[in-house]
Write a protein that holds these residues in place. Structure first.
Motif, PDB file in Angstrom:
ATOM      1  N   ALA A  66       0.877  -1.321  -0.121  1.00  0.00           N
ATOM      2  CA  ALA A  66      -0.043   0.141   0.149  1.00  0.00           C
ATOM      3  C   ALA A  66       0.960   1.455  -0.003  1.00  0.00           C
ATOM      4  N   THR A  67       0.362   2.463  -0.503  1.00  0.00           N
ATOM      5  CA  THR A  67       0.907   3.767  -0.699  1.00  0.00           C
ATOM      6  C   THR A  67       1.543   4.160   0.642  1.00  0.00           C
ATOM      7  N   ALA A  68       0.818   4.058   1.719  1.00  0.00           N
ATOM      8  CA  ALA A  68       1.224   4.331   3.071  1.00  0.00           C
ATOM      9  C   ALA A  68       2.242   3.614   3.499  1.00  0.00           C
ATOM     10  N   MET A  69       2.271   2.301   3.263  1.00  0.00           N
ATOM     11  CA  MET A  69       3.458   1.361   3.605  1.00  0.00           C
ATOM     12  C   MET A  69       4.676   1.854   2.787  1.00  0.00           C
ATOM     13  N   LEU A  70       4.452   2.066   1.704  1.00  0.00           N
ATOM     14  CA  LEU A  70       5.622   2.474   0.849  1.00  0.00           C
ATOM     15  C   LEU A  70       6.237   3.754   1.597  1.00  0.00           C
ATOM     16  N   ASP A  71       5.523   4.638   1.862  1.00  0.00           N
ATOM     17  CA  ASP A  71       5.862   5.842   2.476  1.00  0.00           C
ATOM     18  C   ASP A  71       6.853   5.613   3.691  1.00  0.00           C
ATOM     19  N   ARG A  72       6.087   4.738   4.642  1.00  0.00           N
ATOM     20  CA  ARG A  72       6.904   4.325   5.706  1.00  0.00           C
ATOM     21  C   ARG A  72       8.198   3.678   5.509  1.00  0.00           C
ATOM     22  N   LEU A  73       8.344   2.914   4.417  1.00  0.00           N
ATOM     23  CA  LEU A  73       9.360   2.119   4.006  1.00  0.00           C
ATOM     24  C   LEU A  73      10.661   3.103   3.573  1.00  0.00           C
ATOM     25  N   LYS A  74      10.193   4.123   2.971  1.00  0.00           N
ATOM     26  CA  LYS A  74      11.044   4.899   2.260  1.00  0.00           C
ATOM     27  C   LYS A  74      12.078   5.726   2.982  1.00  0.00           C
ATOM     28  N   LEU A  75      13.377   5.822   2.535  1.00  0.00           N
ATOM     29  CA  LEU A  75      14.455   6.465   3.256  1.00  0.00           C
ATOM     30  C   LEU A  75      14.925   7.495   2.184  1.00  0.00           C
ATOM     31  N   ASP A  76      15.166   8.760   2.691  1.00  0.00           N
ATOM     32  CA  ASP A  76      15.737   9.716   1.975  1.00  0.00           C
ATOM     33  C   ASP A  76      16.843  10.344   2.759  1.00  0.00           C
ATOM     34  N   ASP A  77      17.401  11.510   2.427  1.00  0.00           N
ATOM     35  CA  ASP A  77      18.492  12.220   2.857  1.00  0.00           C
ATOM     36  C   ASP A  77      17.940  12.802   4.299  1.00  0.00           C
ATOM     37  N   LYS A  78      16.566  13.111   4.351  1.00  0.00           N
ATOM     38  CA  LYS A  78      16.218  13.884   5.409  1.00  0.00           C
ATOM     39  C   LYS A  78      15.864  12.719   6.553  1.00  0.00           C
ATOM     40  N   ARG A  79      15.315  11.452   6.288  1.00  0.00           N
ATOM     41  CA  ARG A  79      15.048  10.534   7.313  1.00  0.00           C
ATOM     42  C   ARG A  79      16.389  10.004   7.748  1.00  0.00           C
ATOM     43  N   ILE A  80      17.511   9.748   6.935  1.00  0.00           N
ATOM     44  CA  ILE A  80      18.602   9.363   7.461  1.00  0.00           C
ATOM     45  C   ILE A  80      19.328  10.240   8.251  1.00  0.00           C
ATOM     46  N   ALA A  81      19.331  11.704   7.947  1.00  0.00           N
ATOM     47  CA  ALA A  81      19.602  12.704   8.926  1.00  0.00           C
ATOM     48  C   ALA A  81      18.854  12.640  10.250  1.00  0.00           C
ATOM     49  N   ALA A  82      17.601  12.481  10.118  1.00  0.00           N
ATOM     50  CA  ALA A  82      16.580  12.281  11.262  1.00  0.00           C
ATOM     51  C   ALA A  82      16.967  10.871  12.368  1.00  0.00           C
ATOM     52  N   MET A  83      17.517   9.896  11.517  1.00  0.00           N
ATOM     53  CA  MET A  83      17.991   8.680  12.347  1.00  0.00           C
ATOM     54  C   MET A  83      19.304   8.902  13.102  1.00  0.00           C
ATOM     55  N   ALA A  84      20.214   9.846  12.320  1.00  0.00           N
ATOM     56  CA  ALA A  84      21.647  10.093  13.082  1.00  0.00           C
ATOM     57  C   ALA A  84      21.205  11.307  14.107  1.00  0.00           C
ATOM     58  N   LYS A  85      20.472  12.192  13.805  1.00  0.00           N
ATOM     59  CA  LYS A  85      20.217  12.984  15.064  1.00  0.00           C
ATOM     60  C   LYS A  85      19.610  12.130  16.248  1.00  0.00           C
ATOM     61  N   GLY A  86      18.757  11.324  16.048  1.00  0.00           N
ATOM     62  CA  GLY A  86      18.204  10.371  17.101  1.00  0.00           C
ATOM     63  C   GLY A  86      19.153   9.477  17.834  1.00  0.00           C
ATOM     64  N   LEU A  87      20.198   9.244  17.164  1.00  0.00           N
ATOM     65  CA  LEU A  87      21.568   8.456  17.942  1.00  0.00           C
ATOM     66  C   LEU A  87      22.291   9.491  18.754  1.00  0.00           C
ATOM     67  N   ARG A  88      22.400  10.907  18.120  1.00  0.00           N
ATOM     68  CA  ARG A  88      23.134  11.945  18.999  1.00  0.00           C
ATOM     69  C   ARG A  88      22.133  12.183  20.361  1.00  0.00           C
ATOM     70  N   GLU A  89      21.165  12.152  19.940  1.00  0.00           N
ATOM     71  CA  GLU A  89      20.010  12.378  21.258  1.00  0.00           C
ATOM     72  C   GLU A  89      20.116  11.557  22.204  1.00  0.00           C
ATOM     73  N   VAL A  90      20.287  10.194  21.955  1.00  0.00           N
ATOM     74  CA  VAL A  90      20.534   9.249  22.677  1.00  0.00           C
ATOM     75  C   VAL A  90      21.660   9.160  23.325  1.00  0.00           C
ATOM     76  N   ALA A  91      22.707   9.535  22.752  1.00  0.00           N
ATOM     77  CA  ALA A  91      24.204   9.770  23.227  1.00  0.00           C
ATOM     78  C   ALA A  91      23.987  10.913  24.382  1.00  0.00           C
ATOM     79  N   ALA A  92      23.288  11.759  24.077  1.00  0.00           N
ATOM     80  CA  ALA A  92      23.456  12.974  25.250  1.00  0.00           C
ATOM     81  C   ALA A  92      22.386  12.962  26.334  1.00  0.00           C
ATOM     82  N   LEU A  93      21.415  11.488  26.448  1.00  0.00           N
ATOM     83  CA  LEU A  93      20.648  11.341  27.638  1.00  0.00           C
ATOM     84  C   LEU A  93      21.587  10.777  28.758  1.00  0.00           C
ATOM     85  N   PRO A  94      21.073  10.903  29.868  1.00  0.00           N
ATOM     86  CA  PRO A  94      21.894  10.308  31.034  1.00  0.00           C
ATOM     87  C   PRO A  94      21.963   8.847  30.870  1.00  0.00           C
ATOM     88  N   ASP A  95      22.894   8.313  31.410  1.00  0.00           N
ATOM     89  CA  ASP A  95      23.083   6.587  31.191  1.00  0.00           C
ATOM     90  C   ASP A  95      22.152   6.212  32.462  1.00  0.00           C
TER      91      ASP A  95
END
Length: 428
Positions: A66-95
């Motif tokens: 389905a189109t909606a599922m295809l959209d969830r599957l797609k990776l573009d520069d913006k989504r890859i940058a968002a993944m990287a940002k998420g990792l940096r945010e986790v690194a910044a959180l308290p252990d």
């Protein structure tokens, strides 16, 4: 020699168990350095990630996803940058590991400390969205847990390259990086799941993310503990003393901002004292968004006055239990806060529910008596999310009552142990 599926899954689980012991020894600095390097690597490897994702997208389109599922599957520069940002945010959180949760000294002088620890090996089963691979792996890594990731077959290439990119970055950053700390199940065979979840000597926890069908199937076959929520049948109750403009804004946000998510409203409850005024007001707004309204008799009679502008249907009994994930909303008129609470506790899914009112006593009654993971007073149900709660990335949402409940971040991925420090005490 051919390796059987059971042997393959056992090897994955055994490797994860060994890696979990090594992970538990890493310092906060070492974990954060690895996560930062992983974030950089995802961005640097964006072209290869998009190339792998294109293979998944092409196969998924040919299979009729389905189109909606295809959209969830797609990776573009913006989504890859968002993944990287998420990792940096986790690194910044308290252990979350190594915290002193409780401390006491017994009359005999024995000192007791309750210390947070990793759970061990966590299996994450999910659908479509390859960004979950990075989110789940980073949260598990920061909390000292080895993770085995089982994404949907439609994202196999994407999930593998994301995990591999993170592992390679970790190995380059830290000589003692446990390479099996992050593993992706390499086969699409559904039989892999019950085999993996039978290995109680290696696997400590399973967390399924996806539709109700997936979660029920995983829960029914698993021999290891499962943290989950089956569905999100969320409610907004507009009390007799609500600010009706506020109620309109909250109801619209809860339903139409993103109707396909688990914290979107599925049933609107309106006190009969304001129904005549509020229902035409909200009905008009919902009509503009093409929302189909499934109503009880009172709501149907009131909304039918809007000259046929709305998509109206009488509500069936099953509708009150249904998570639509679509532009469909149940509407019921109730007689006071108690009837609203009773409706939610009977038909709801214990996910997220809200009351809109100026009356503090009624609000407190609602907050105390609605048996859900998250309850709100004068706010949208859409806030039930790890990011919105300040947890960084989210591993999932739990409606269970044992263990974690609500949005799950780093703290929810830990257990604890008791440490006893004595000077020769023996029990008499």
């Amino acid at each position: 020699m051919t390796v059987t599926l059971t042997e393959q899954m056992t090897q994955l689980a055994r490797q994860a168990k060994v890696a979990s012991r090594e992970l538990a020894k890493l310092t906060t600095r070492e974990k954060n350095d690895c996560l930062s390097a992983m974030a950089d690597a995802l961005e640097k490897n964006a072209a290869a990630i998009k190339e792998a994702n294109a293979l998944d997208m092409d196969a998924a389109a040919k299979s009729g996803l389905a189109t909606a599922m295809l959209d969830r599957l797609k990776l573009d520069d913006k989504r890859i940058a968002a993944m990287a940002k998420g990792l940096r945010e986790v690194a910044a959180l308290p252990d979350p590991v190594g915290k002193t949760l409780d401390e006491r000294v017994r009359p005999n002088g024995l000192k007791l400390q309750k210390i947070s620890t990793p759970i061990g090996v966590v299996v994450i089963i999910y659908e479509s969205r390859p960004n979950v691979t990075a989110d789940a792996a980073s949260l598990c890594f920061k909390s000292g847990n080895a993770t085995i990731l089982r994404g949907g077959k439609e994202a196999m290439h994407s999930n593998q390259i994301i995990a591999q990119t993170m592992i390679e970055a970790g190995k380059k950053t830290l000589a003692k990086f446990p390479e099996h700390a992050i593993q992706v199940v390499p086969v699409a065979d559904r039989e892999a799941i019950p085999i993996l979840l039978s290995l109680t000597q290696y696997i400590d926890l399973c967390m399924p993310r996806g539709g109700e069908g997936l979660i029920r199937a995983v829960t029914e076959c698993s021999k290891v503990p499962v943290i989950k929520h089956y569905k999100g049948v969320c409610h907004v109750f507009v009390d007799a003393e609500a600010d009706l403009k506020m109620a309109e804004n909250i109801a619209m946000n809860a339903k139409v901002q993103r109707p396909a998510v688990c914290n979107a409203m599925e049933t609107l409850l309106v006190d009969k004292k304001v129904a005549e005024k509020f229902l035409p007001q909200i009905g008009q707004k919902l009509g503009e968004k093409k929302v189909e309204l499934r109503c009880d008799a009172t709501a149907l009679a009131e909304l039918s006055k809007l000259n046929g502008q709305l998509r109206l249907k009488p509500a069936a009994e099953q509708d009150w239990f249904t998570e639509y994930n679509d532009y469909i909303l149940n509407v019921r008129v109730v007689d006071g806060v108690k009837q609203a609470i009773d409706h939610i506790n009977y038909y709801g899914s214990a996910h997220s529910d809200s009351i809109v009112t100026k009356n503090e006593a009624r609000a407190k009654q609602f907050l105390n008596e609605v048996d859900s993971a998250t309850v709100y007073w004068n706010a949208s149900t859409r806030f039930t999310d790890g990011g919105e709660f300040g947890m960084g990335a989210e591993i999932g949402i739990s409606t269970d009552k044992i263990g974690a409940r609500g949005p799950m971040g780093l703290d929810e991925l830990t257990s604890y142990k008791w440490i006893g420090i004595g000077d020769g005490q023996v029990r008499t």
